[in-house]
Design a protein around this motif. Structure first.
Motif, PDB file in Angstrom:
ATOM      1  N   GLY A  77       0.825  -1.209   0.000  1.00  0.00           N
ATOM      2  CA  GLY A  77       0.000   0.000   0.000  1.00  0.00           C
ATOM      3  C   GLY A  77       0.855   1.254   0.000  1.00  0.00           C
ATOM      4  O   GLY A  77       0.611   2.210  -0.755  1.00  0.00           O
ATOM      5  N   ASP A  78       1.913   1.256   0.829  1.00  0.00           N
ATOM      6  CA  ASP A  78       2.818   2.402   0.892  1.00  0.00           C
ATOM      7  C   ASP A  78       3.484   2.624  -0.454  1.00  0.00           C
ATOM      8  O   ASP A  78       3.699   3.763  -0.879  1.00  0.00           O
ATOM      9  CB  ASP A  78       3.922   2.161   1.941  1.00  0.00           C
ATOM     10  CG  ASP A  78       3.340   2.064   3.337  1.00  0.00           C
ATOM     11  OD1 ASP A  78       2.244   2.622   3.528  1.00  0.00           O
ATOM     12  OD2 ASP A  78       3.970   1.440   4.214  1.00  0.00           O
ATOM     13  N   ILE A  79       3.837   1.526  -1.106  1.00  0.00           N
ATOM     14  CA  ILE A  79       4.521   1.648  -2.393  1.00  0.00           C
ATOM     15  C   ILE A  79       3.599   2.279  -3.425  1.00  0.00           C
ATOM     16  O   ILE A  79       4.018   3.133  -4.201  1.00  0.00           O
ATOM     17  CB  ILE A  79       5.027   0.269  -2.871  1.00  0.00           C
ATOM     18  CG1 ILE A  79       6.099  -0.235  -1.906  1.00  0.00           C
ATOM     19  CG2 ILE A  79       5.576   0.352  -4.285  1.00  0.00           C
ATOM     20  CD1 ILE A  79       6.758  -1.501  -2.336  1.00  0.00           C
ATOM     21  N   THR A  80       2.346   1.876  -3.389  1.00  0.00           N
ATOM     22  CA  THR A  80       1.378   2.480  -4.322  1.00  0.00           C
ATOM     23  C   THR A  80       1.336   3.994  -4.132  1.00  0.00           C
ATOM     24  O   THR A  80       1.473   4.763  -5.083  1.00  0.00           O
ATOM     25  CB  THR A  80      -0.038   1.918  -4.063  1.00  0.00           C
ATOM     26  OG1 THR A  80       0.048   0.502  -4.030  1.00  0.00           O
ATOM     27  CG2 THR A  80      -1.005   2.371  -5.134  1.00  0.00           C
ATOM     28  N   ASN A  81       1.170   4.410  -2.866  1.00  0.00           N
ATOM     29  CA  ASN A  81       1.121   5.846  -2.593  1.00  0.00           C
ATOM     30  C   ASN A  81       2.403   6.537  -3.024  1.00  0.00           C
ATOM     31  O   ASN A  81       2.373   7.617  -3.608  1.00  0.00           O
ATOM     32  CB  ASN A  81       0.902   6.095  -1.094  1.00  0.00           C
ATOM     33  CG  ASN A  81      -0.502   5.709  -0.685  1.00  0.00           C
ATOM     34  OD1 ASN A  81      -1.408   5.694  -1.522  1.00  0.00           O
ATOM     35  ND2 ASN A  81      -0.684   5.380   0.582  1.00  0.00           N
ATOM     36  N   ALA A  82       3.528   5.913  -2.707  1.00  0.00           N
ATOM     37  CA  ALA A  82       4.814   6.529  -3.018  1.00  0.00           C
ATOM     38  C   ALA A  82       4.956   6.730  -4.517  1.00  0.00           C
ATOM     39  O   ALA A  82       5.419   7.778  -4.967  1.00  0.00           O
ATOM     40  CB  ALA A  82       5.956   5.659  -2.487  1.00  0.00           C
ATOM     41  N   ALA A  83       4.540   5.737  -5.285  1.00  0.00           N
ATOM     42  CA  ALA A  83       4.676   5.849  -6.739  1.00  0.00           C
ATOM     43  C   ALA A  83       3.856   7.027  -7.257  1.00  0.00           C
ATOM     44  O   ALA A  83       4.352   7.852  -8.028  1.00  0.00           O
ATOM     45  CB  ALA A  83       4.226   4.546  -7.405  1.00  0.00           C
ATOM     46  N   LEU A  84       2.603   7.127  -6.784  1.00  0.00           N
ATOM     47  CA  LEU A  84       1.748   8.205  -7.284  1.00  0.00           C
ATOM     48  C   LEU A  84       2.222   9.565  -6.784  1.00  0.00           C
ATOM     49  O   LEU A  84       2.313  10.525  -7.560  1.00  0.00           O
ATOM     50  CB  LEU A  84       0.299   7.948  -6.859  1.00  0.00           C
ATOM     51  CG  LEU A  84      -0.286   6.638  -7.391  1.00  0.00           C
ATOM     52  CD1 LEU A  84      -1.696   6.407  -6.856  1.00  0.00           C
ATOM     53  CD2 LEU A  84      -0.301   6.650  -8.920  1.00  0.00           C
ATOM     54  N   ASP A  85       2.573   9.654  -5.497  1.00  0.00           N
ATOM     55  CA  ASP A  85       3.024  10.938  -4.939  1.00  0.00           C
ATOM     56  C   ASP A  85       4.307  11.408  -5.620  1.00  0.00           C
ATOM     57  O   ASP A  85       4.463  12.584  -5.933  1.00  0.00           O
ATOM     58  CB  ASP A  85       3.289  10.808  -3.438  1.00  0.00           C
ATOM     59  CG  ASP A  85       1.991  10.627  -2.663  1.00  0.00           C
ATOM     60  OD1 ASP A  85       0.936  10.815  -3.286  1.00  0.00           O
ATOM     61  OD2 ASP A  85       2.053  10.296  -1.468  1.00  0.00           O
ATOM     62  N   SER A  86       5.229  10.486  -5.828  1.00  0.00           N
ATOM     63  CA  SER A  86       6.524  10.880  -6.385  1.00  0.00           C
ATOM     64  C   SER A  86       6.372  11.438  -7.785  1.00  0.00           C
ATOM     65  O   SER A  86       7.066  12.383  -8.158  1.00  0.00           O
ATOM     66  CB  SER A  86       7.476   9.683  -6.438  1.00  0.00           C
ATOM     67  OG  SER A  86       7.581   9.093  -5.177  1.00  0.00           O
ATOM     68  N   ALA A  87       5.447  10.858  -8.559  1.00  0.00           N
ATOM     69  CA  ALA A  87       5.246  11.351  -9.919  1.00  0.00           C
ATOM     70  C   ALA A  87       4.769  12.798  -9.884  1.00  0.00           C
ATOM     71  O   ALA A  87       5.267  13.649 -10.628  1.00  0.00           O
ATOM     72  CB  ALA A  87       4.243  10.466 -10.649  1.00  0.00           C
ATOM     73  N   GLY A  88       3.847  13.089  -8.967  1.00  0.00           N
ATOM     74  CA  GLY A  88       3.374  14.463  -8.838  1.00  0.00           C
ATOM     75  C   GLY A  88       4.478  15.384  -8.341  1.00  0.00           C
ATOM     76  O   GLY A  88       4.630  16.513  -8.817  1.00  0.00           O
TER      77      GLY A  88
END
Lengths: 175, 226
Positions: free
Chosen positions: B24-35
């Motif tokens: 779950g953390d990885i999912t968030n990290a991927a999306l947040d980092s792109a932004g």
């Protein structure tokens, strides 16, 4: 060590004053010329947007997985004795190969520790005083079709090591 | 190179995350980092455009060309055996000045030209490894043995000249005086004083470059003796 910071603060204004003043005195159309350069600068940034997305995502995922914490747990006790926070170890290695991948790690350090922390300052100085060893060597030697690089690698690593040691001392003086 | 690094980072992240149960953390990290990459680029765009604009003025005003001439004594010191009018000198000077000013885009083309010119210099000196061979990939190997009489080696095993080593070590020791990108990153991540690192960065750069100079000079001298 406040002096280092204060001196740093006047470098940029002086430089801008000098360049614009010199340009104006030499009868350059300073404003139009500035606009042209700025436009080129924007193009450069536009080119690196995809790179940054790719690398920040990779580093963000890696950190969220807990991998860096695990690495830090292993390396921390050893490296911290030498003044290098464990966070910086992946950066030191990746930096030898790719400066854009290193940028992803730098930004991660800034986000987790802050750019004004010891780790942040050390990272800032470190990244300013060394270049990507293997990338530069492979691209440049390819241009001359040279395969035997002799003492280039030793010299490059030596200079990098000197820069790293200097960075640790300077960052310590700043905090 | 980057292909391997990037793939390893992503793959390790997902595998290790599956192992630690942090998908779950990885999912968030991927999306947040792109932004985050986009907001970072917006800050950077301003700083880089400002810098490039100033450099364009410096270049139009002849400041960069002047700087290139000023470092001539330094070039003579570092590369005493390159003849004065040789194009290699000019390219090296341009590359060094572009590096010092942090003009990344201008460094590499001049640097590559410098390496080619240094290779030509070796050929002019009669170094057999650098003498132009008629490119004939299919029969090349077979012909070399007959024509060169065993003294020459094919282009695949060129040894770097002393000048090339010096040039690259100098380059890698970093010559950039104002770390423009670092300042931009620092300001994006809320530094209270993004430019505080300028003087320390200059000092550290001087130390790494001085180390490079001393090492290369030492090697040069050793090379003459042996």
């Amino acid at each position: 060590m406040k002096a280092l910071g204060n001196l740093s603060g006047i470098v940029i204004p002086l430089l801008i004053f000098f360049i614009v003043g010199y340009g104006y005195v030499s009868k350059v159309k300073v404003y139009e010329t500035f606009l042209k350069g700025a436009r080129d600068g924007l193009k450069i940034v536009a080119d690196i947007v995809p790179t940054l997305i790719g690398l920040l995502v990779a580093v963000g995922m890696l950190r969220a997985s807990g991998f860096f914490d695990m690495l830090g747990g292993f390396l921390g006790p050893v490296t911290e004795a030498a003044g290098l926070p464990a966070q910086l170890m992946p950066l030191l290695v990746v930096k030898l190969f790719s400066s854009s991948a290193a940028t992803g790690l730098v930004l991660d350090i800034f986000r987790t520790s802050g750019p004004d922390s010891y780790a942040g300052l050390l990272t800032s100085i470190l990244m300013s005083c060394t270049e990507t060893v293997f990338y530069t060597m492979s691209v440049y030697f390819l241009a001359a079709k040279v395969t035997k690089t002799r003492y280039t690698l030793t010299g490059a690593l030596l200079a990098t090591a000197a820069g790293t040691v200097a960075s640790v001392f300077l960052a310590r003086m700043m905090v | 190179m980057l292909n391997a690094i990037w793939a390893v980072m992503i793959l390790v992240a997902v595998l290790y995350g599956a192992f630690t149960g942090r998908m779950g953390d990885i999912t968030n990290a991927a999306l947040d980092s792109a932004g985050e990459a986009i907001s970072l680029c917006i800050t950077m765009a301003g700083v880089v455009a400002l810098w490039m604009g100033l450099m364009e003025i410096a270049s139009k005003a002849g400041l960069i060309q002047k700087l290139t001439r000023w470092i001539s004594p330094f070039l003579t010191f570092m590369f005493p055996k390159i003849p004065k009018g040789h194009p290699a000198r000019e390219y090296i000077a341009t590359n060094i000045i572009a590096n010092v000013l942090g003009l990344g885009w201008a460094c590499t083309p001049a640097g590559l030209k410098a390496m080619e010119a240094l290779a030509r210099l070796e050929a002019e000196r009669g170094n057999p490894e650098y003498l132009p061979e008629k490119p004939d990939p299919s029969a090349g190997k077979a012909k070399v043995t007959g024509a060169a009489g065993g003294t020459g080696s094919d282009a695949g095993s060129r040894r770097a000249s002393a000048e090339m080593c010096t040039f690259l070590i100098l380059n890698i020791s970093s010559l950039q005086l104002i770390p423009v990108n670092m300042i931009a990153y620092r300001s994006q991540y809320g530094s209270s004083d993004p430019t505080a690192i300028i003087v320390p960065a200059i000092v550290a750069t001087l130390i790494s470059t001085l180390t490079a100079i001393v090492y290369c000079k030492g090697k040069d001298r050793g090379g003459i003796r042996s």
